[in-house]
Design an enzyme around this catalytic site. Sequence first.
Site, PDB file in Angstrom:
ATOM      1  CE  LYS A  83      -3.853   2.071   2.580  1.00  0.00           C
ATOM      2  NZ  LYS A  83      -4.768   1.932   3.753  1.00  0.00           N
ATOM      3  CB  SER A 158      -7.810   3.922   2.752  1.00  0.00           C
ATOM      4  OG  SER A 158      -7.100   3.226   3.764  1.00  0.00           O
ATOM      5  CB  SER A 182      -8.607   1.377   5.599  1.00  0.00           C
ATOM      6  OG  SER A 182      -9.126   2.684   5.635  1.00  0.00           O
TER       7      SER A 182
END
Length: 500
Positions: A83, A158, A182
Amino acid sequence: MTTRTDPADLGAVEARALIGRRALSSEELARACIARVKAVDHAVNALVARDFDRVIEGARVADAAQARGEPLGPLHGLPVAIKDMNDVAGLPTTFGSEIFAKNVPTRDDRLVAGLRAAGALPLGKTNNPEWSAGANTRNRVYGVTANPHDVTRNCGGSSGGSAVALACGYAPLASGSDLGGSLRTPAAYCGVVGFRPSAGVVPGPVRATALLPQPTSGPMARSVADAALMLSVMAAPDGDDPFTPVLDGRTPWEPGDFAVLQPRDLSALRVATTEDFGFAPVERATREAFRAGVSVLAPAFGVLEERTPDCRGADRIFSVLRATMFLATHAKFVDETPELVGPNVTDNVIEGRGYSAADVAEALVLQGEYHRRWRAFFETCDVLIAPAVSVTPRDWHEFWPRRIDDIETESYYHWLAMAYAATIPGHPAITVPCGRDANGMPFGLQIIGKRHGDAELLSVAAGIEALIAAQPDLAPRAPDIDALSAAPALSGAAAFLDIG
């Protein structure tokens, strides 16, 4: 849709076993994953920075080490997607923020370094919203990431880029992080697994608000066993996180044990279910998909009761503490370069400035009471099962849902109440794919366990996952890779770089 036996579709446990017995080379797996990225990422925009040359080089080094008979790490030769909130040496870490669009770290952060030391090969960086604020993966640096099951729909966030990368076969493992869902929201939307561990299990050694443990990193994968394998590496002792107890270099949990899923008799489980925790706005389509899944699974459990922990104050606690964290870490960006800060981050900073010390003190007291009520609830049940998200995936042009059926949402994160209900008391939670919603999109169950009962929760989730896999109407389905390969570039879509 064609049927494939492409190495890119292998899970982490299976691929690692094949590599271990030399039935698959690390280089073969790496090249298959890279080929998949090149074939479909134009359609979904998930892997926004790439390190392909170094991955191939690392795979060759891994194969050579194996040929020499050297000890192999638990993730030896496995590509992993990272990420864009974590540093990978030589790749941009933008946090989805225009302020950091040209930020290129020179070394891995501790999480990435730990994965690399275990044999993993960082493939590249996955997209996320600006500073991971929100559950629609869009930013002004890289644009939007689309759901691979329907590129007109939200992939969640996210950790949306990581979920899409997994679903599409870019890598068998991906990193993510979670404050208000997320890890769990994008996993539910993309048909993969996202695990939010108990506070401190995966250390956050550089978390600015160190004594507020709501944000945490966690593993994402295509199966519970794969996520457990990744957790066994991520759960390293690190005393810089005050919620990670380290004594004589060890934690109370043995990290490697997370990878060993003990069989769990589902018929002995006391299971509670809730559609809304008694306070969350949940659309009818989500309730219907949840009921359909639970009705099929229910006969396997010993006790199944519809009930919820007392979640009084959840919205207030989460709103105040979330805004306090954003105020502490992002106010300087809003003050110094407001034109480079998106609406979600700006709104959180403004909200934080509207709270008083008395508001924060009240939220902390309410959180303590909330935790104790949840602890008491879990004395009478083993796991709590709920929908992972309040709404089914919508058009990604909708920045966040303003209405859920007849209810107006209060903010860009209010629609994530199904996730932050468990964030507040710090309980571990995992999203497992379970069938499809009325629009044919993946639906995710959220399974919540006792605080610090992470290993037990993973074992239970693996049993439920196997039960789901045996049900034709509920078993997960992969995206249509052929259709994505033939799809137009997402970058040509209207509002690709617009974040509202």
